[in-house]
Design a protein around this motif. Structure first.
Motif, PDB file in Angstrom:
ATOM      1  N   GLN A 129       0.831  -1.206   0.000  1.00 36.50           N
ATOM      2  CA  GLN A 129       0.000   0.000   0.000  1.00 36.50           C
ATOM      3  C   GLN A 129       0.864   1.253   0.000  1.00 36.50           C
ATOM      4  OE1 GLN A 129      -2.489  -0.305   3.438  1.00 36.50           O
ATOM      5  NE2 GLN A 129      -3.822  -1.814   2.512  1.00 36.50           N
ATOM      6  N   LEU A 130       0.426   2.256  -0.778  1.00 32.03           N
ATOM      7  CA  LEU A 130       1.090   3.552  -0.763  1.00 32.03           C
ATOM      8  C   LEU A 130       0.774   4.229   0.566  1.00 32.03           C
ATOM      9  CD1 LEU A 130       2.688   5.781  -2.245  1.00 32.03           C
ATOM     10  CD2 LEU A 130       0.488   6.623  -3.103  1.00 32.03           C
ATOM     11  N   LYS A 131       1.812   4.541   1.332  1.00 30.01           N
ATOM     12  CA  LYS A 131       1.626   5.140   2.652  1.00 30.01           C
ATOM     13  C   LYS A 131       1.844   6.649   2.647  1.00 30.01           C
ATOM     14  CE  LYS A 131       0.815   1.337   4.888  1.00 30.01           C
ATOM     15  NZ  LYS A 131      -0.443   1.089   5.564  1.00 30.01           N
ATOM     16  N   ASP A 132       2.736   7.142   1.774  1.00 32.35           N
ATOM     17  CA  ASP A 132       3.036   8.572   1.761  1.00 32.35           C
ATOM     18  C   ASP A 132       3.690   8.949   0.444  1.00 32.35           C
ATOM     19  OD1 ASP A 132       3.163  11.175   2.687  1.00 32.35           O
ATOM     20  OD2 ASP A 132       4.615  10.770   4.268  1.00 32.35           O
ATOM     21  N   THR A 133       3.566  10.207   0.076  1.00 38.88           N
ATOM     22  CA  THR A 133       4.198  10.766  -1.113  1.00 38.88           C
ATOM     23  C   THR A 133       4.933  12.032  -0.701  1.00 38.88           C
ATOM     24  OG1 THR A 133       2.405   9.938  -2.517  1.00 38.88           O
ATOM     25  CG2 THR A 133       3.775  11.689  -3.432  1.00 38.88           C
ATOM     26  N   LEU A 134       6.200  12.125  -1.084  1.00 38.34           N
ATOM     27  CA  LEU A 134       7.024  13.298  -0.800  1.00 38.34           C
ATOM     28  C   LEU A 134       7.451  13.881  -2.134  1.00 38.34           C
ATOM     29  CD1 LEU A 134       9.318  11.614   1.874  1.00 38.34           C
ATOM     30  CD2 LEU A 134       7.238  12.913   2.302  1.00 38.34           C
ATOM     31  N   THR A 135       7.220  15.173  -2.336  1.00 35.60           N
ATOM     32  CA  THR A 135       7.520  15.792  -3.616  1.00 35.60           C
ATOM     33  C   THR A 135       8.572  16.878  -3.455  1.00 35.60           C
ATOM     34  OG1 THR A 135       5.242  15.382  -4.291  1.00 35.60           O
ATOM     35  CG2 THR A 135       6.480  16.935  -5.613  1.00 35.60           C
ATOM     36  N   GLY A 136       9.462  16.946  -4.425  1.00 39.95           N
ATOM     37  CA  GLY A 136      10.493  17.976  -4.454  1.00 39.95           C
ATOM     38  C   GLY A 136      11.828  17.458  -3.947  1.00 39.95           C
ATOM     39  N   ALA A 137      12.846  18.266  -4.154  1.00 34.01           N
ATOM     40  CA  ALA A 137      14.196  17.921  -3.689  1.00 34.01           C
ATOM     41  C   ALA A 137      14.241  18.160  -2.187  1.00 34.01           C
ATOM     42  CB  ALA A 137      15.237  18.765  -4.406  1.00 34.01           C
ATOM     43  N   LEU A 138      14.231  17.114  -1.441  1.00 31.37           N
ATOM     44  CA  LEU A 138      14.184  17.199   0.015  1.00 31.37           C
ATOM     45  C   LEU A 138      15.562  16.958   0.607  1.00 31.37           C
ATOM     46  CD1 LEU A 138      10.995  15.037   0.494  1.00 31.37           C
ATOM     47  CD2 LEU A 138      11.143  17.514   0.660  1.00 31.37           C
ATOM     48  N   PRO A 139      15.842  17.590   1.743  1.00 40.30           N
ATOM     49  CA  PRO A 139      17.099  17.271   2.422  1.00 40.30           C
ATOM     50  C   PRO A 139      17.052  15.843   2.974  1.00 40.30           C
ATOM     51  CG  PRO A 139      15.828  18.886   3.682  1.00 40.30           C
ATOM     52  CD  PRO A 139      15.086  18.628   2.410  1.00 40.30           C
ATOM     53  N   ARG A 140      18.203  15.266   3.108  1.00 39.91           N
ATOM     54  CA  ARG A 140      18.333  13.886   3.594  1.00 39.91           C
ATOM     55  C   ARG A 140      17.553  13.676   4.889  1.00 39.91           C
ATOM     56  NH1 ARG A 140      21.229  10.753   7.006  1.00 39.91           N
ATOM     57  NH2 ARG A 140      22.140   8.832   6.217  1.00 39.91           N
ATOM     58  N   GLN A 141      17.643  14.620   5.812  1.00 37.46           N
ATOM     59  CA  GLN A 141      16.993  14.480   7.110  1.00 37.46           C
ATOM     60  C   GLN A 141      15.468  14.381   6.991  1.00 37.46           C
ATOM     61  OE1 GLN A 141      18.399  13.652   9.921  1.00 37.46           O
ATOM     62  NE2 GLN A 141      16.379  13.526  10.841  1.00 37.46           N
ATOM     63  N   SER A 142      14.886  15.079   6.031  1.00 34.84           N
ATOM     64  CA  SER A 142      13.428  14.996   5.835  1.00 34.84           C
ATOM     65  C   SER A 142      13.006  13.598   5.381  1.00 34.84           C
ATOM     66  CB  SER A 142      12.971  16.032   4.807  1.00 34.84           C
ATOM     67  OG  SER A 142      13.191  17.329   5.293  1.00 34.84           O
ATOM     68  N   ILE A 143      13.825  12.988   4.543  1.00 31.42           N
ATOM     69  CA  ILE A 143      13.535  11.632   4.079  1.00 31.42           C
ATOM     70  C   ILE A 143      13.685  10.641   5.229  1.00 31.42           C
ATOM     71  CG2 ILE A 143      14.234   9.809   2.472  1.00 31.42           C
ATOM     72  CD1 ILE A 143      15.218  12.138   0.628  1.00 31.42           C
ATOM     73  N   VAL A 144      14.744  10.798   5.992  1.00 28.58           N
ATOM     74  CA  VAL A 144      14.964   9.919   7.154  1.00 28.58           C
ATOM     75  C   VAL A 144      13.789  10.041   8.123  1.00 28.58           C
ATOM     76  CG1 VAL A 144      16.436   9.520   9.169  1.00 28.58           C
ATOM     77  CG2 VAL A 144      17.473   9.912   6.917  1.00 28.58           C
ATOM     78  N   GLN A 145      13.331  11.250   8.367  1.00 25.72           N
ATOM     79  CA  GLN A 145      12.210  11.465   9.285  1.00 25.72           C
ATOM     80  C   GLN A 145      10.938  10.798   8.742  1.00 25.72           C
ATOM     81  OE1 GLN A 145      11.414  15.562  10.140  1.00 25.72           O
ATOM     82  NE2 GLN A 145       9.817  15.081  11.623  1.00 25.72           N
ATOM     83  N   ALA A 146      10.673  10.931   7.449  1.00 24.07           N
ATOM     84  CA  ALA A 146       9.480  10.326   6.853  1.00 24.07           C
ATOM     85  C   ALA A 146       9.532   8.794   6.929  1.00 24.07           C
ATOM     86  CB  ALA A 146       9.331  10.772   5.402  1.00 24.07           C
ATOM     87  N   MET A 147      10.737   8.234   6.877  1.00 26.78           N
ATOM     88  CA  MET A 147      10.906   6.779   6.897  1.00 26.78           C
ATOM     89  C   MET A 147      11.058   6.227   8.309  1.00 26.78           C
ATOM     90  SD  MET A 147      10.505   5.896   3.822  1.00 26.78           S
ATOM     91  CE  MET A 147      10.899   4.165   3.994  1.00 26.78           C
TER      92      MET A 147
END
Length: 151
Positions: A129-147
């Protein structure tokens, strides 16, 4: 929560989460619920997988691990900026998160299905299942936080 010397992965047949001891990685384990085979070799993947329309279902939707899919294009500058830390995250998250990269220009079916309108776009999947969508060039920390919920 995983114990220090174990991994957690889903049975691809029934979706049950199974605890895999480190020493069993690379073998075929048995699901605790359905007794089906659990192929633990996927826990050794330490790089981002190239995902296509033809293998999207098997590599992402039926992944035994939560999956992070980087939707990108070779002409996209922000996508190029994100590539080094996506590669780093794939190695860091080995055995816990499946990281994939999908060129949206070469894979229009999946791009259309998930309404990828701008890139880079990161799609987070768990248990098909798709749980979340993140759009745009994000900093590494934002991706880590989302995961963080999937680690």
């Amino acid at each position: 929560m995983t114990q220090p010397n174990t991994y957690i992965m889903r049975c691809t047949a029934c979706g049950t989460r199974n605890r895999i001891p480190v020493e069993k990685v690379g073998t075929v384990a048995k699901c605790g619920k359905c007794q089906g085979p659990v192929h633990t070799d996927v826990l050794r993947i330490d790089h981002a997988l190239t995902i296509t329309d033809s293998d999207f279902d098997s590599q992402i939707l039926r992944s035994p691990l939560p999956a992070l899919l980087d939707c990108w294009a070779p002409w996209c500058g922000p996508c190029q900026m994100m590539e080094p830390f996506m590669t780093e995250l794939a190695a860091t998250w080995q055995g816990r998160i499946r990281v994939g990269k999908m060129n949206v220009d070469e894979n229009p079916r999946t791009s259309s299905q998930y309404r990828i309108m701008s890139i880079p776009t990161l799609l987070i999947f768990d248990n098909g299942q798709l749980k979340d969508t993140l759009t745009g060039a994000l900093p590494r920390q934002s991706i880590v936080q989302a995961m963080s919920a999937y680690l």
